[in-house]
Design a protein around this motif. Structure first.
Motif, short mmCIF file in Angstrom:
data_model
loop_
_atom_site.label_atom_id
_atom_site.label_comp_id
_atom_site.label_asym_id
_atom_site.label_seq_id
_atom_site.Cartn_x
_atom_site.Cartn_y
_atom_site.Cartn_z
N THR A 9 61.26 -36.36 26.91
CA THR A 9 61.27 -34.90 26.80
C THR A 9 62.28 -34.45 25.75
N ASP A 10 63.48 -35.03 25.80
CA ASP A 10 64.54 -34.64 24.87
C ASP A 10 64.15 -34.92 23.43
N ARG A 11 63.52 -36.06 23.19
CA ARG A 11 63.17 -36.38 21.80
C ARG A 11 62.01 -35.51 21.30
N ILE A 12 61.10 -35.12 22.21
CA ILE A 12 60.04 -34.18 21.81
C ILE A 12 60.67 -32.85 21.40
N ILE A 13 61.62 -32.37 22.20
CA ILE A 13 62.30 -31.11 21.88
C ILE A 13 63.04 -31.23 20.56
N GLU A 14 63.72 -32.35 20.37
CA GLU A 14 64.52 -32.54 19.15
C GLU A 14 63.63 -32.57 17.91
N ARG A 15 62.56 -33.36 17.94
CA ARG A 15 61.72 -33.48 16.74
C ARG A 15 60.92 -32.21 16.47
N SER A 16 60.83 -31.34 17.48
CA SER A 16 59.98 -30.16 17.36
C SER A 16 60.78 -28.86 17.20
N ASP A 283 55.53 -25.56 27.46
CA ASP A 283 56.69 -26.02 26.70
C ASP A 283 56.78 -27.54 26.82
N ALA A 284 57.84 -28.12 26.32
CA ALA A 284 57.94 -29.59 26.29
C ALA A 284 57.87 -30.18 27.69
N LYS A 285 58.50 -29.53 28.66
CA LYS A 285 58.51 -30.07 30.02
C LYS A 285 57.11 -29.99 30.64
N ALA A 286 56.41 -28.90 30.40
CA ALA A 286 55.05 -28.78 30.91
C ALA A 286 54.14 -29.82 30.29
N ILE A 317 55.52 -31.54 18.56
CA ILE A 317 55.00 -32.73 17.90
C ILE A 317 55.18 -33.90 18.86
N ILE A 318 54.06 -34.45 19.33
CA ILE A 318 54.11 -35.63 20.18
C ILE A 318 53.27 -36.72 19.54
N ASN A 319 53.53 -37.97 19.94
CA ASN A 319 52.79 -39.10 19.36
C ASN A 319 52.51 -40.14 20.43
N TRP A 320 51.85 -41.20 20.02
CA TRP A 320 51.43 -42.22 20.99
C TRP A 320 52.60 -42.98 21.61
N ASP A 321 53.72 -43.05 20.93
CA ASP A 321 54.89 -43.69 21.53
C ASP A 321 55.35 -42.92 22.76
N ASP A 322 55.21 -41.58 22.72
CA ASP A 322 55.55 -40.78 23.89
C ASP A 322 54.63 -41.13 25.07
#
Length: 609
Positions: A9-16, A283-286, A317-322
């Protein structure tokens, strides 16, 4: 909260950070400019309510009564969507009874992959998602609405409506399901008949009878494909009323939930004190919660593209690693066909959504500090809806599974992980659904048998050419090539080969989606063959290695030999014309890669990024 899920979650927020800030600024500006009936000229407004009755016109002129948009994917041919025929009348009455107005704002396309499977129309399937998103935006573009109701269920329809809704992220939006059909022919028997037909042991009449007993009435197909995955994910994200995803159509409870969803939309508008737009819910958490639900239940691999595109529509921005990291953190808790023999009605009977929410929350596998259409937090989603003396109420659901062969305890799951792996190597990146495989992991190293089209495999199978250990490659099936159709016609013959004792797997830049089953399938290979991916240069007999434990997807051919090979030029004319496909030439050319959502709507933004 589980530490790995928190890290994702934190890295999604950071990259986005930049893209989410831009999105929030956009929807805040839209909020400040409206509802927007007040900003319309007299002529505009008169057009907007010309067909309303006298009372509705008075309400809409007042600017203090909510106007709710109904956006529906109703059609008669799609069994899941046929019940929506009666919904507008139900919704309008429910909204009127609380002093507001509902208008049917527009329809979106709704194609059935079950009908188009293995036919030319399937080449339009994935691209229809973006058309649906644009259609939802057109419906909302009249600037007349304070909230929206989205009526959609199946494969590309809900993701498309989600993307369209998020483009109007300042509007409160409630998604309204219609529910699955009652259980028909058991899924295990249906699969047996399909394989028997592939082997020539039964004829078309027997096959059609089995299919007709399986898909037999109005409602969503009962297997756990993309349609039911959509419903589960949307509820996990807080966009459905609690427990509403899998209530059968045509029942008093279903109608009561539809009325309640309509009324709930009126409570969330900017005209009152509980304003909650969809852009503040998603949002990122949802998004992580949606992914957790998907992976804990072995849901559709189509969402490795759809949720990427949905997240991007909300500025994330999410990806397959997530996906892969969340899969490692989340246990597999359900066995629903094709991951087992039960169907979605059996899941509901075993405890369903309320118990799934409870177990995941208790285990620290869901973010609870999220917005939903029902308020802050997910506690309400641990309840299930009931009609008690004719009144809709939410009551405590089961505290433990009533059928642990269908819905397991979180402490004793079917698998310790969510059953989705990302593969990477010189062939590119791909996803593989392991939750339905006969063994927890797959490691194969075998010669390739290459096809340029899914239809070529039938002849090879019937001639006996595939009676050996092999990795079947079906290429030029990607987004830019032909629109990335699903390839489920491959499943019965490959399943037959597997049952004969051969080790077989599939590698493709096409899709297998929610019905991915017991055959190991590395799908969505990116970069695709058509745009220069190494899949383009694979030849018959080349050794390919597929290993879910190491994450390897490797073509074992010396580099100097690969460099000397000429890229294959695909002949795709038969996929580009007819059945309307020629009209989608422009869209195909702008689709992003599979890991970027195979989406035409954000192509320019992705290129800038």
């Amino acid at each position: 909260m589980n530490s790995l899920l928190q890290d994702v979650t934190d890295r999604i927020i950071e990259r986005s950070q930049a893209t989410r800030a831009e999105y929030l600024q956009k929807i805040d500006k839209a909020r400040r400019q409206g509802p927007h009936r007040g900003a319309l000229s007299c002529g505009n407004l008169a057009h907007g309510f010309a067909a309303c009755n006298k009372a509705e016109k008075s309400d809409l002129r007042s600017m203090v009564k909510a106007n709710v948009a109904i956006v529906s994917a109703y059609n008669d041919m799609l069994s899941a969507h046929q019940p929506y025929e009666t919904y507008p009348a139900i919704i309008k009455q429910a909204v009127s009874e609380v002093g507001s107005v509902a208008q049917f704002a527009g329809g979106t396309p709704a194609m059935c992959d079950g009908v188009t499977q293995g036919n030319a129309g399937m080449d339009l399937s994935l691209m229809s998602r973006d058309v649906i998103a644009m259609s939802a935006a057109v419906a909302l573009s009249h600037n007349m609405f304070d909230a929206a109701l989205m009526l959609g269920i199946c494969d590309k329809i809900v993701p498309g409506q989600l993307i369209g809704s998020l483009s109007f992220g300042h509007l409160p939006t409630v998604f309204v399901p219609a529910g699955p059909m009652p259980s028909g022919l058991p899924n295990k028997e249906k699969a047996r008949v399909r394989q028997a037909f592939a082997e020539g042991k039964v004829g078309r009449e027997e096959l059609l009878e089995a299919e007709s007993q399986s898909y037999h009435s109005a409602g969503t197909c009962t297997f756990y494909g993309t349609a039911n995955s959509n419903q589960l994910v949307v509820e996990m994200m807080g966009l459905h009323l609690p427990g509403s995803s899998f209530v059968n159509p045509g029942t008093p409870l279903r109608d009561a939930l539809t009325r309640a969803a309509a009324v709930q939309a009126t409570r969330l508008t900017d005209l009152g004190d509980n304003y909650m737009p969809i852009g503040h819910i998603v949002d990122a958490k949802a998004i992580v919660n949606g992914l957790v639900g998907l992976l804990a239940t072995g849901g559709s691999t189509n969402h490795t593209m759809h949720l990427v595109a949905v997240a991007r529509a909300a500025g994330y921005i999410i990806n397959w690693d997530d996906f892969a990291d969340i899969s490692r953190a989340v246990p597999l808790m359900t066995r629903i066909y094709p991951n087992g023999s039960a169907d979605i009605n059996h899941f509901t009977a075993a405890g369903g959504m309320s118990l799934l929410f409870k177990q995941l929350l208790d285990a620290g596998l869901l973010h609870n500090d999220v917005n939903t259409i029902c308020g802050k937090g997910l506690e309400r989603y641990m309840l299930e809806p009931k009609l008690i003396d004719g009144e809709l109420q939410w009551v405590d659901g089961p505290q433990e599974s009533l059928d642990k062969e269908v819905l397991a305890d979180v402490e004793k799951p079917f698998k310790p992980d969510g059953g989705l792996s990302v593969l990477s190597g010189n062939l590119g990146r791909a996803v593989i659904k392991t939750s339905a495989l006969r063994t927890p992991h797959c490691h194969m190293k075998a010669p390739a048998v290459v096809f340029e089209d899914q239809f070529e495999l039938d002849a090879a199978f019937k001639s006996g050419e595939l009676n050996k250990d092999c990795i079947v490659v079906v290429r030029f099936q990607g987004p830019t090539a032909i629109g990335m159709p699903e390839l489920h016609r491959l499943t019965p013959p490959l399943g037959v080969l597997q049952d004969r004792g051969y080790k077989v797997a599939l590698v493709t830049d096409g899709r297998m989606s929610g019905a991915s089953g017991k055959v190991p399938a590395a799908i969505h290979v990116t970069p695709e063959a058509y745009t220069g991916g190494l899949l383009n240069k694979v030849q018959n007999g080349d050794i390919i290695e597929l290993n879910t434990e190491t994450g390897a997807l490797t073509l074992h051919v010396p580099e100097h030999e690969l460099e000397a090979r000429e890229a294959k030029q695909a002949s795709l004319d038969n996929h580009h014309t007819g059945m309307g496909r020629e009209m989608f030439t422009g869209m195909r050319s702008t689709l992003t890669g599979a890991e970027e959502g195979a989406c035409s709507l954000f192509a320019s933004q992705e290129q800038e990024a």
